[in-house]
Design an enzyme around this catalytic site. Sequence first.
Site, PDB file in Angstrom:
ATOM      1  N   LEU A  75      26.374   7.345  13.438  1.00 15.85           N
ATOM      2  CA  LEU A  75      27.392   6.688  14.253  1.00 15.85           C
ATOM      3  C   LEU A  75      28.610   7.591  14.410  1.00 15.85           C
ATOM      4  CD1 LEU A  75      27.572   2.982  13.061  1.00 15.85           C
ATOM      5  CD2 LEU A  75      25.892   4.103  14.511  1.00 15.85           C
ATOM      6  N   GLY A 106      22.801   7.094  10.841  1.00 17.84           N
ATOM      7  CA  GLY A 106      22.271   6.723  12.154  1.00 17.84           C
ATOM      8  C   GLY A 106      21.308   7.769  12.699  1.00 17.84           C
ATOM      9  N   ASN A 132      22.922   7.034   4.108  1.00 22.41           N
ATOM     10  CA  ASN A 132      23.964   7.232   3.098  1.00 22.41           C
ATOM     11  C   ASN A 132      25.142   6.274   3.272  1.00 22.41           C
ATOM     12  OD1 ASN A 132      24.685   8.375   5.525  1.00 22.41           O
ATOM     13  ND2 ASN A 132      25.979   9.933   4.594  1.00 22.41           N
TER      14      ASN A 132
HETATM   15  C1  LIG Z   1      25.992  -8.102   4.265  1.00 21.48           C
HETATM   16  C2  LIG Z   1      25.987  -7.176   5.437  1.00 21.48           C
HETATM   17  C3  LIG Z   1      27.261  -7.265   6.164  1.00 21.48           C
HETATM   18  C4  LIG Z   1      27.493  -6.574   7.226  1.00 21.48           C
HETATM   19  C5  LIG Z   1      26.541  -5.602   7.748  1.00 21.48           C
HETATM   20  C6  LIG Z   1      26.864  -5.345   9.177  1.00 21.48           C
HETATM   21  C7  LIG Z   1      27.101  -4.200   9.601  1.00 21.48           C
HETATM   22  C8  LIG Z   1      27.034  -3.008   8.719  1.00 21.48           C
HETATM   23  C9  LIG Z   1      28.185  -2.132   8.981  1.00 21.48           C
HETATM   24  C10 LIG Z   1      28.080  -0.935   9.252  1.00 21.48           C
HETATM   25  C11 LIG Z   1      26.793  -0.264   9.360  1.00 21.48           C
HETATM   26  C12 LIG Z   1      27.057   0.938  10.099  1.00 21.48           C
HETATM   27  C13 LIG Z   1      25.908   1.887  10.012  1.00 21.48           C
HETATM   28  C14 LIG Z   1      26.271   3.141  10.017  1.00 21.48           C
HETATM   29  C15 LIG Z   1      25.328   4.192  10.122  1.00 21.48           C
HETATM   30  C16 LIG Z   1      26.036   5.510  10.344  1.00 21.48           C
HETATM   31  O1  LIG Z   1      25.525   6.311  11.042  1.00 21.48           O
HETATM   32  S1  LIG Z   1      27.541   5.802   9.642  1.00 21.48           S
HETATM   33  C17 LIG Z   1      27.868   7.507   9.950  1.00 21.48           C
HETATM   34  C18 LIG Z   1      27.484   8.259   8.764  1.00 21.48           C
HETATM   35  N1  LIG Z   1      27.502   9.676   9.043  1.00 21.48           N
HETATM   36  C19 LIG Z   1      27.763  10.572   8.125  1.00 21.48           C
HETATM   37  O2  LIG Z   1      28.033  10.247   7.010  1.00 21.48           O
HETATM   38  C20 LIG Z   1      27.707  12.003   8.536  1.00 21.48           C
HETATM   39  C21 LIG Z   1      28.967  12.667   8.248  1.00 21.48           C
HETATM   40  N2  LIG Z   1      28.969  14.060   8.666  1.00 21.48           N
HETATM   41  C22 LIG Z   1      28.449  15.026   7.899  1.00 21.48           C
HETATM   42  O3  LIG Z   1      27.959  14.811   6.836  1.00 21.48           O
HETATM   43  C23 LIG Z   1      28.557  16.413   8.427  1.00 21.48           C
HETATM   44  O4  LIG Z   1      29.477  16.421   9.468  1.00 21.48           O
HETATM   45  C24 LIG Z   1      27.245  16.968   8.939  1.00 21.48           C
HETATM   46  C25 LIG Z   1      26.306  17.236   7.757  1.00 21.48           C
HETATM   47  C26 LIG Z   1      26.570  16.030   9.917  1.00 21.48           C
HETATM   48  C27 LIG Z   1      27.502  18.310   9.650  1.00 21.48           C
HETATM   49  O5  LIG Z   1      28.185  19.176   8.816  1.00 21.48           O
HETATM   50  P1  LIG Z   1      28.969  20.415   9.438  1.00 21.48           P
HETATM   51  O6  LIG Z   1      28.112  21.135  10.373  1.00 21.48           O
HETATM   52  O7  LIG Z   1      29.542  21.163   8.307  1.00 21.48           O
HETATM   53  O8  LIG Z   1      30.114  19.741  10.321  1.00 21.48           O
HETATM   54  P2  LIG Z   1      31.493  19.195   9.806  1.00 21.48           P
HETATM   55  O9  LIG Z   1      31.298  18.335   8.632  1.00 21.48           O
HETATM   56  O10 LIG Z   1      32.431  20.336   9.650  1.00 21.48           O
HETATM   57  O11 LIG Z   1      31.928  18.270  11.030  1.00 21.48           O
HETATM   58  C28 LIG Z   1      32.367  18.824  12.247  1.00 21.48           C
HETATM   59  C29 LIG Z   1      33.239  17.811  12.945  1.00 21.48           C
HETATM   60  O12 LIG Z   1      32.476  16.661  13.238  1.00 21.48           O
HETATM   61  C30 LIG Z   1      33.142  15.507  12.701  1.00 21.48           C
HETATM   62  N3  LIG Z   1      32.135  14.526  12.331  1.00 21.48           N
HETATM   63  C31 LIG Z   1      31.142  14.680  11.481  1.00 21.48           C
HETATM   64  N4  LIG Z   1      30.420  13.567  11.392  1.00 21.48           N
HETATM   65  C32 LIG Z   1      30.978  12.685  12.207  1.00 21.48           C
HETATM   66  C33 LIG Z   1      30.678  11.345  12.536  1.00 21.48           C
HETATM   67  N5  LIG Z   1      29.636  10.673  12.018  1.00 21.48           N
HETATM   68  N6  LIG Z   1      31.457  10.722  13.428  1.00 21.48           N
HETATM   69  C34 LIG Z   1      32.489  11.355  13.970  1.00 21.48           C
HETATM   70  N7  LIG Z   1      32.847  12.630  13.684  1.00 21.48           N
HETATM   71  C35 LIG Z   1      32.085  13.282  12.812  1.00 21.48           C
HETATM   72  C36 LIG Z   1      33.901  16.066  11.553  1.00 21.48           C
HETATM   73  O13 LIG Z   1      34.936  15.206  11.223  1.00 21.48           O
HETATM   74  C37 LIG Z   1      34.391  17.361  12.108  1.00 21.48           C
HETATM   75  O14 LIG Z   1      35.462  17.039  12.974  1.00 21.48           O
HETATM   76  P3  LIG Z   1      36.648  18.071  13.271  1.00 21.48           P
HETATM   77  O15 LIG Z   1      35.999  19.193  14.031  1.00 21.48           O
HETATM   78  O16 LIG Z   1      37.192  18.502  11.950  1.00 21.48           O
HETATM   79  O17 LIG Z   1      37.621  17.290  14.064  1.00 21.48           O
END
Ligand SMILES: CC/C=C\C/C=C\C/C=C\CC/C=C/CC(=O)SCCNC(=O)CCNC(=O)[C@H](O)C(C)(C)COP(=O)(O)OP(=O)(O)OC[C@H]1O[C@@H](n2cnc3c(N)ncnc32)[C@H](O)[C@@H]1OP(=O)(O)O
Length: 525
Positions: free
Chosen positions: A331, A376, A400
């Site tokens: 997401l 996601g 995660n």
């Molecule tokens: C009882 C039940 C009740 C309720 C339930 C109802 C609903 C449940 C609620 C919620 C459920 C929601 C489900 C969610 C699923 C998801 O997908 S959550 C998102 C999780 N994603 C992550 O954790 C990934 C995070 N990112 C990373 O780990 C790394 O960025 C990655 C390994 C992908 C790449 O690494 P690298 O190449 O080193 O890049 P950087 O880390 O340097 O990142 C570059 C820029 O990108 C930005 N960024 C990274 N990930 C995201 C993201 N997911 N969204 C937006 N932006 C992201 C990062 O900040 C850097 O930005 P910058 O260039 O510094 O501005």
Amino acid sequence: MDLIHCCVRWPWKNFPTSKTSLFQKEERLRHYNPLPLTVPAFSNRMPAQCVFSRIEGKGKRSPPPPPGGAPAKLAAASPVASRKWRSSAHALRGAPRRAQTPGSVTYVQSNLPRRPVPRSPRLRPGGAARAPGAGRTARSHPGAATCPFSAKMALASGVRFAPRALLRPWSSPVELFHHDRYRHHEPPAPVHYEDKHVSVVKVWGGTEPSRYFLITARIHKWPSGILRLGGINGDDISEAPRVCPWARRWVQTASAGPAAALSTGAGPSLPLFLLLAEWVAVMKLRNPPVNALSLELLTELVISLEKLENDKTFRGIILTSDCPRVFCAGLDLTEICGRNPAHCAEYWKAMQELWLRMYLSSLVLVAAINGACPAGGCIIALSCDCRVLADNPKYRIGLNETLLGIIAPFWLKDTYVNTIGHRASEQALQLGSLFPPAEALQVGLVDQVVPEDQVQSTALSEMARWLAVPDHARQLTKNMMRKATADRLLRQRDADTQNFVSFVCRDSIQKSLQAYLEKLRQRKG
Ligand SMILES: CC/C=C\C/C=C\C/C=C\CC/C=C/CC(=O)SCCNC(=O)CCNC(=O)[C@H](O)C(C)(C)COP(=O)(O)OP(=O)(O)OC[C@H]1O[C@@H](n2cnc3c(N)ncnc32)[C@H](O)[C@@H]1OP(=O)(O)O
């Protein structure tokens, strides 16, 4: 996001698989008049992709048909075009033998005997053990005199094929060779055929039981050069270093898709015996830097999926990333951080829609995971039918959410459980585990782990394996396996949206999401 049309040699959609239907088709073909058929054009819907071609006579070559000419017409007439075109054999019965236009594409078929030809086994794989009478069958076939190509092919491969097989517009000895290998569960092997007009330098078979292959052909009567057609190795379609202009153009346009090839009129004029038909779309996610699922990307994906589903030309999609090192970061947290509830609701509905479409897609979806695949991103991959992951310890995959302080909704959990089982999911979900490739393979999150440079080609091989199954049977089975999970969300879609919105809009959750985003940004610095 990019949609790249990629050719996968796939001739079998309409091929009769049962013995009865095969027999019926043979019977019909046995009574065809052996007049040479000038093939006016080709359509990408034709079940026949293999058009034998020969340059007749010494006259000038005929120019390629103009754009919008016969090929376009036939394409427009598609899908019935292929049927009409096949039945044109009947129409030609009794008609005076047509002079062949020099350079025209013709079927290699003539003077077929009406005597019965042994039917089973239809073919025997070639190699050292040549089937008794292999050469005799082909040589004694009167058509062989005007058809040295096929005769030689038979001789070279040692296969025994009925001459009437040449009539089958959806097939060629080369294909039959492989079909037979498939039936006999033998590993494919390169073969070499020669003729004064065309030599097939190599036929690259896929791993059994796939039925695709790439053909390398040398076309002698044309400015020399080797033309590689196909693309099972992912990208060979444009590798045509010194081929005639028509061939080059066809190859170039072919890589842009069948429609483009047709619109230039380049396809049918080629002196090639292989035309590519069935199409697999390669969808490349391109939302730098990390392919986060923004609302725009989600919408694009949904629209593209719908388009491809409705376009009956396609049978499969390979989903991969255009961003280096990341398949999809899940997401887009900026879409749910500091946004109003209405936006969060719209966003979540788009996410649900994408999952539903992917999870129940009638197409074969193969994820070629060439980068990190958390949360996601993992769900996108799990919604596919098959996953190939690049072997790089940095490319981890899993759900995660808990590490972000959020909870995977039930349908994400269900997708996980359906893939790796209850206990493994229970553990992995609570711990927010992100698996490196070897562990992901072990737990069953992915189906193959391969070196990074082989991800695309392996995905294509996998695709061929999945496409080997008749569509209707595969689709119904997929539906049977997945419908209950999808129905569960469909029944509670609104409630799920409300849950999501009220959950992510909580102050505490907003704070932890902000902190997580901040951490990501700082990590970069
Ligand atoms: C009882 C039940 C009740 C309720 C339930 C109802 C609903 C449940 C609620 C919620 C459920 C929601 C489900 C969610 C699923 C998801 O997908 S959550 C998102 C999780 N994603 C992550 O954790 C990934 C995070 N990112 C990373 O780990 C790394 O960025 C990655 C390994 C992908 C790449 O690494 P690298 O190449 O080193 O890049 P950087 O880390 O340097 O990142 C570059 C820029 O990108 C930005 N960024 C990274 N990930 C995201 C993201 N997911 N969204 C937006 N932006 C992201 C990062 O900040 C850097 O930005 P910058 O260039 O510094 O501005």
